[in-house]
Design a protein around this motif. Structure first.
Motif, mmCIF file in Angstrom:
data_model
loop_
_atom_site.group_PDB
_atom_site.id
_atom_site.type_symbol
_atom_site.label_atom_id
_atom_site.label_comp_id
_atom_site.label_asym_id
_atom_site.label_seq_id
_atom_site.Cartn_x
_atom_site.Cartn_y
_atom_site.Cartn_z
ATOM 1 N N SER A 108 49.897 67.250 -10.060
ATOM 2 C CA SER A 108 48.776 66.605 -10.754
ATOM 3 C C SER A 108 48.585 65.176 -10.259
ATOM 4 O O SER A 108 49.527 64.380 -10.220
ATOM 5 N N THR A 109 47.340 64.852 -9.913
ATOM 6 C CA THR A 109 47.057 63.534 -9.340
ATOM 7 C C THR A 109 46.118 62.689 -10.200
ATOM 8 O O THR A 109 46.058 61.474 -10.026
ATOM 9 N N ASN A 110 45.374 63.309 -11.118
ATOM 10 C CA ASN A 110 44.448 62.587 -11.995
ATOM 11 C C ASN A 110 44.818 62.813 -13.449
ATOM 12 O O ASN A 110 45.410 63.844 -13.806
ATOM 13 N N TYR A 111 44.446 61.848 -14.288
ATOM 14 C CA TYR A 111 44.645 62.019 -15.729
ATOM 15 C C TYR A 111 43.354 61.632 -16.445
ATOM 16 O O TYR A 111 42.786 60.558 -16.200
ATOM 17 N N THR A 112 42.899 62.508 -17.354
ATOM 18 C CA THR A 112 41.675 62.263 -18.106
ATOM 19 C C THR A 112 41.992 61.611 -19.440
ATOM 20 O O THR A 112 42.805 62.133 -20.221
ATOM 21 N N ALA A 135 49.245 46.699 -10.448
ATOM 22 C CA ALA A 135 47.819 47.000 -10.326
ATOM 23 C C ALA A 135 47.484 47.710 -9.025
ATOM 24 O O ALA A 135 46.496 48.456 -8.960
ATOM 25 N N ASP A 136 48.300 47.509 -7.982
ATOM 26 C CA ASP A 136 48.016 48.195 -6.721
ATOM 27 C C ASP A 136 48.642 49.588 -6.666
ATOM 28 O O ASP A 136 48.565 50.277 -5.648
ATOM 29 N N GLY A 137 49.217 50.021 -7.796
ATOM 30 C CA GLY A 137 49.838 51.347 -7.848
ATOM 31 C C GLY A 137 49.015 52.375 -8.605
ATOM 32 O O GLY A 137 49.389 53.539 -8.668
ATOM 33 N N TRP A 138 47.892 51.947 -9.188
ATOM 34 C CA TRP A 138 47.027 52.891 -9.898
ATOM 35 C C TRP A 138 45.609 52.325 -9.951
ATOM 36 O O TRP A 138 45.388 51.151 -9.685
ATOM 37 N N GLU A 139 44.646 53.186 -10.326
ATOM 38 C CA GLU A 139 43.267 52.714 -10.451
ATOM 39 C C GLU A 139 42.481 53.630 -11.390
ATOM 40 O O GLU A 139 42.889 54.756 -11.694
ATOM 41 N N TYR A 140 41.348 53.102 -11.859
ATOM 42 C CA TYR A 140 40.367 53.923 -12.566
ATOM 43 C C TYR A 140 39.526 54.672 -11.534
ATOM 44 O O TYR A 140 38.960 54.056 -10.629
ATOM 45 N N VAL A 141 39.435 55.981 -11.665
ATOM 46 C CA VAL A 141 38.475 56.747 -10.876
ATOM 47 C C VAL A 141 37.085 56.532 -11.469
ATOM 48 O O VAL A 141 36.095 56.370 -10.765
ATOM 49 N N ASN A 142 37.046 56.539 -12.785
ATOM 50 C CA ASN A 142 35.854 56.216 -13.557
ATOM 51 C C ASN A 142 36.334 55.815 -14.947
ATOM 52 O O ASN A 142 37.547 55.705 -15.174
ATOM 53 N N GLU A 143 35.440 55.620 -15.875
ATOM 54 C CA GLU A 143 35.836 55.127 -17.203
ATOM 55 C C GLU A 143 36.650 56.138 -18.001
ATOM 56 O O GLU A 143 37.270 55.785 -18.996
ATOM 57 N N ARG A 144 36.709 57.410 -17.546
ATOM 58 C CA ARG A 144 37.466 58.438 -18.272
ATOM 59 C C ARG A 144 38.664 58.961 -17.488
ATOM 60 O O ARG A 144 39.371 59.850 -17.975
ATOM 61 N N THR A 145 38.918 58.426 -16.278
ATOM 62 C CA THR A 145 39.959 59.011 -15.432
ATOM 63 C C THR A 145 40.754 57.928 -14.721
ATOM 64 O O THR A 145 40.189 56.955 -14.223
ATOM 65 N N ILE A 146 42.098 58.113 -14.675
ATOM 66 C CA ILE A 146 42.950 57.236 -13.876
ATOM 67 C C ILE A 146 43.723 58.073 -12.869
ATOM 68 O O ILE A 146 43.862 59.295 -13.024
ATOM 69 N N ARG A 147 44.208 57.409 -11.824
ATOM 70 C CA ARG A 147 45.049 58.084 -10.841
ATOM 71 C C ARG A 147 46.001 57.075 -10.217
ATOM 72 O O ARG A 147 45.789 55.864 -10.299
ATOM 73 N N LEU A 148 47.043 57.600 -9.603
ATOM 74 C CA LEU A 148 47.995 56.759 -8.888
ATOM 75 C C LEU A 148 47.475 56.478 -7.485
ATOM 76 O O LEU A 148 46.646 57.212 -6.945
ATOM 77 N N LEU A 149 47.982 55.408 -6.899
ATOM 78 C CA LEU A 149 47.623 55.025 -5.536
ATOM 79 C C LEU A 149 48.845 55.086 -4.622
ATOM 80 O O LEU A 149 49.971 54.835 -5.080
ATOM 81 N N PRO A 150 48.632 55.405 -3.339
ATOM 82 C CA PRO A 150 47.327 55.738 -2.756
ATOM 83 C C PRO A 150 46.769 57.049 -3.317
ATOM 84 O O PRO A 150 47.525 57.879 -3.834
ATOM 85 N N ALA A 151 45.443 57.201 -3.234
ATOM 86 C CA ALA A 151 44.781 58.379 -3.780
ATOM 87 C C ALA A 151 45.448 59.654 -3.280
ATOM 88 O O ALA A 151 45.768 59.781 -2.096
ATOM 89 N N GLY A 152 45.662 60.578 -4.216
ATOM 90 C CA GLY A 152 46.347 61.825 -3.883
ATOM 91 C C GLY A 152 47.817 61.818 -4.248
ATOM 92 O O GLY A 152 48.483 62.852 -4.169
ATOM 93 N N THR A 153 48.335 60.648 -4.652
ATOM 94 C CA THR A 153 49.739 60.567 -5.073
ATOM 95 C C THR A 153 49.917 61.310 -6.386
ATOM 96 O O THR A 153 49.235 61.010 -7.373
ATOM 97 N N PRO A 154 50.814 62.291 -6.451
ATOM 98 C CA PRO A 154 51.009 63.013 -7.715
ATOM 99 C C PRO A 154 51.857 62.208 -8.696
ATOM 100 O O PRO A 154 52.690 61.387 -8.301
ATOM 101 N N PHE A 155 51.598 62.429 -9.980
ATOM 102 C CA PHE A 155 52.491 61.892 -10.999
ATOM 103 C C PHE A 155 53.857 62.562 -10.839
ATOM 104 O O PHE A 155 53.947 63.747 -10.517
#
Length: 682
Positions: free
Chosen positions: A199-203, A233-253
């Motif tokens: 899993s790479t995104n969280y809603t 802050a450089d380890g995660w980001e908002y994809v949009n206002e309802r979704t977060i993910r780890l960085l770099p993009a594609g990094t699984p939890f």
């Protein structure tokens, strides 16, 4: 000891509800329109159920209005901030689903309300069938336990977070706004665990008020006892206002790691309306003849008694339903006459708060720090020694004279992971007398639902196959007799300090769990089985000064230096099987040790609680095998000698349960047939 208060004190404490009853004629909360969108008559492929005949299936929607000025509705969090229609009412709409005799005159004039779990129906258990979320075929009717007896069966949407796909039921409720129409924002919290490595995104449950990462915090830890590490802050980001993910993009939890995300959310829904929705739906079915537009009530002039059945999440919902006074309708009439709750523990649901997340539930390692388990836990009115608050689940209905008869039935898992003992003790763990209208039952050694004895899942041992459905059927019949015929029910069967079979959990300062000492519990040392004694601890959590109004300002709350409520579990025998409660044949005539607790395996948070799972740890067949493996538990050979002796022991066990009205004769015969067909000592 904090003793229950008198009925007079209850009435004084809950004068608000008395006022609500007096003002009932002015209240406008009701179902204003019912829309049947499909009718299948007959359903179940035309199957006829004894003298009752065929059933029909109705699906549709119900539309309701709530008067925010009514004292009965004013306690709904943020209802004053909900949009109103031209009449000044707050609107909602919910899915409804009804199974009823085509000829109501042949039914038993009783309503069986199954409060759905996350939108899904659990129709099968009572009817010995696979059920399905849209029961339609003859096979899905199973043995037709409910239909043969003539119950009308109903479901309604109440959970706004339920996924509406796959025939799930949900409810549409409004978004609250500030009085000037601006967006409401506030603290929200997400407890994130993925038991996979993909899993790479969280809603998020609610949209973020800002995607500025400096206004949010994401932490991670591998185990509960670890100190959380802040992810930069450089380890995660908002994809949009309802979704977060780890960085770099594609990094699984990280698999089974505990992530916690605190942020400022926006647009809270008025989720507590879900409590009023069930109140008004059942009241409509029971008392109304038609809606405001002349559409007929499908059960008009038929229902004389109402019952509910709920499993897990909705059982916790019904705990709060009672506490908050929703068993009295707009005119002060009783809504539910009888409630059978299965797997609700001593918890509520956290539905009636701002930024509610009713799909959450706390266990040893799951969904900590949500406002689910807050005082009061028990039915009698008492004072919380930590906050000074006086309350009880029975308080509101005592003031309005609308108390239902209630069976609170729990598995051993609820005692280990949801502090179910608090249902029948004071906050210090002292036994309370049963209220006149409530009985409590432990299904000894059972997990949260029925497990697969050939599967470990994420756990170290095979899961526990104990099936409580036979007990639930028997108890429901006893509940019906109690409500309709005033026949006294079976006595409560739970661990009690006074009986010497309750073992107190010890809190672990600074951690979110406690421990049950092995020696005090009586747990045997079984080769290959780890014992840690991990158990859920209920803290007195501080959600902030506006928590009574449903707004959480200290969120997530801190647990450091917070007092704990005392909870306990049943003592076990020399096999590790529980002594207290209802001992089904799997415990009374055992072939294995069955537990309500389990531990996670190496890849999933080793030795921490395995959520709702229990354990099934078989005995050795022969004495020689037992001795060779160093197992302290007697072998099957030493216990029963022959297969026939085993079957005789099963017969004796089920006959005793039938005598106690904890098992129906048909289910008793099923146990005997299963024992006869088993390979025990064959």
């Amino acid at each position: 000891m904090h003793r229950p208060k008198s009925v007079r004190q209850i009435a004084l404490i809950n004068c608000l509800f008395v006022i609500a009853m007096l003002a009932g004629s002015m209240a406008q909360a009701r179902i204003i329109r019912i829309e049947i969108t499909s009718r299948q008559a007959p359903t179940f492929e035309g199957k006829v159920f004894g003298q009752v005949g065929a059933y029909e299936k109705l699906r549709g929607k119900a539309y309701g209005e709530l008067d925010p000025a009514s004292p009965q509705n004013a306690l709904i969090t943020d209802i004053q901030l909900a949009p109103r229609n031209a009449k000044g009412m707050v609107e909602y709409a919910m899915d409804i689903y009804i199974l009823k005799p085509i000829d109501l005159a042949k039914g038993n004039h009783k309503l069986f309300l199954e409060v759905n779990n996350r939108g899904g129906k659990l129709f099968g258990g009572f009817n010995k069938s696979s059920g399905g979320n849209d029961p339609s075929t003859a096979a899905q009717a199973g043995d037709a336990f409910l239909m043969n007896r003539g119950y009308s069966i109903a479901w309604n949407g109440w959970d706004p977070s339920a996924n509406p796909t796959n025939n799930n039921l949900t409810i549409s409720v409004p978004i609250a706004k500030n009085t000037d129409g601006s967006t409401i924002t506030g603290p929200s919290y997400e407890y994130i665990v993925y038991d996979n490595a993909t899993s790479t995104n969280y809603t998020l449950a609610y949209p973020a008020a800002t995607v500025n990462k400096t206004q949010a915090t994401l932490t991670v830890r591998n185990h509960l006892q670890d100190t959380p590490t802040v992810i930069s802050a450089d380890g995660w980001e908002y994809v949009n206002e309802r979704t977060i993910r780890l960085l770099p993009a594609g990094t699984p939890f990280r698999q089974s790691a505990v992530y916690e995300f605190a942020y400022t959310a926006s647009n809270p829904i008025v989720a507590g309306i879900g409590l009023a929705a069930t109140r008004d739906f059942v009241s409509f079915l029971r008392y109304a003849t038609a809606d405001d537009f002349g559409n007929p009530n499908p059960l008009a002039n038929d229902i004389k008694f109402t019952f509910s059945f709920a499993v897990s999440q909705p059982a916790r919902y019904l705990n709060d339903f009672q506490t908050l006074g929703f068993n009295a309708d707009e005119t002060g009439k009783r809504v539910l006459d009888g409630i059978e709750n299965w797997l609700g523990g001593g918890s509520g649901i956290g539905l009636n708060v701002r930024f509610a997340q009713p799909s959450r539930t706390e266990r040893n390692r799951q969904n900590h720090l949500y406002p689910e388990a807050v005082f009061p836990f028990a039915y009698p009115v008492m004072t919380d020694p930590f906050t000074g608050k006086t309350a009880g689940r029975i308080a509101a209905c005592s003031a309005s004279n609308t108390c239902p008869k209630v069976f609170e039935v729990n598995s051993a898992n609820e005692y280990w992971v949801k502090a179910a003992s608090l249902l029948h003790t004071d906050p210090k763990g002292n036994d309370l007398p049963d209220p006149e209208n409530v009985r409590f039952f432990l299904v000894a050694g059972a997990q949260h639902g029925t497990g697969n004895a050939t599967s470990r899942g994420m756990c170290q041992q095979f899961q526990n196959p104990t099936n409580a459905d036979p007990v639930l059927r028997a108890l429901f019949m006893a509940l019906d007799d109690w409500v309709t015929k005033s026949i006294e029910p079976p006595k409560s069967a739970v661990p009690r300090k006074s009986a010497g079979n309750a073992i107190i959990a010890l809190p672990q300062p600074g951690l979110q769990t406690g421990v049950v000492p092995q020696e005090k519990l009586g747990w045997p040392t079984i080769p290959g089985v780890t014992y840690t004694g991990i158990i859920t601890t209920r803290y007195q959590l501080d959600f902030g000064p506006t928590f009574n109004q449903g707004a959480l300002t200290n969120y997530p709350p801190a647990i450091a230096n917070r007092p704990t409520y005392v909870n306990f579990v049943s003592k076990v025998d020399h096999d590790g099987n529980e002594i207290a409660g209802i001992r089904l044949p799997i415990v009374a005539v055992p072939t294995a040790t069955t537990t309500g607790w389990a531990l996670r395996s190496t890849d999933f948070g080793q030795n921490e609680g395995c959520e709702g799972a229990g354990q099934y740890i078989p005995f050795k067949k022969t004495k020689a095998e037992r001795i060779a493996s160093n197992d302290p538990r007697l072998s099957l050979e030493e216990r029963y000698r022959t297969h026939d002796n085993y079957v005789k022991a099963i017969v004796q066990s089920v006959n005793e349960l039938v005598k106690q009205r904890l098992l129906l004769p048909d289910d008793a015969q099923d146990y005997i047939k299963t024992a006869e067909a088993s390979d025990v000592l064959k």
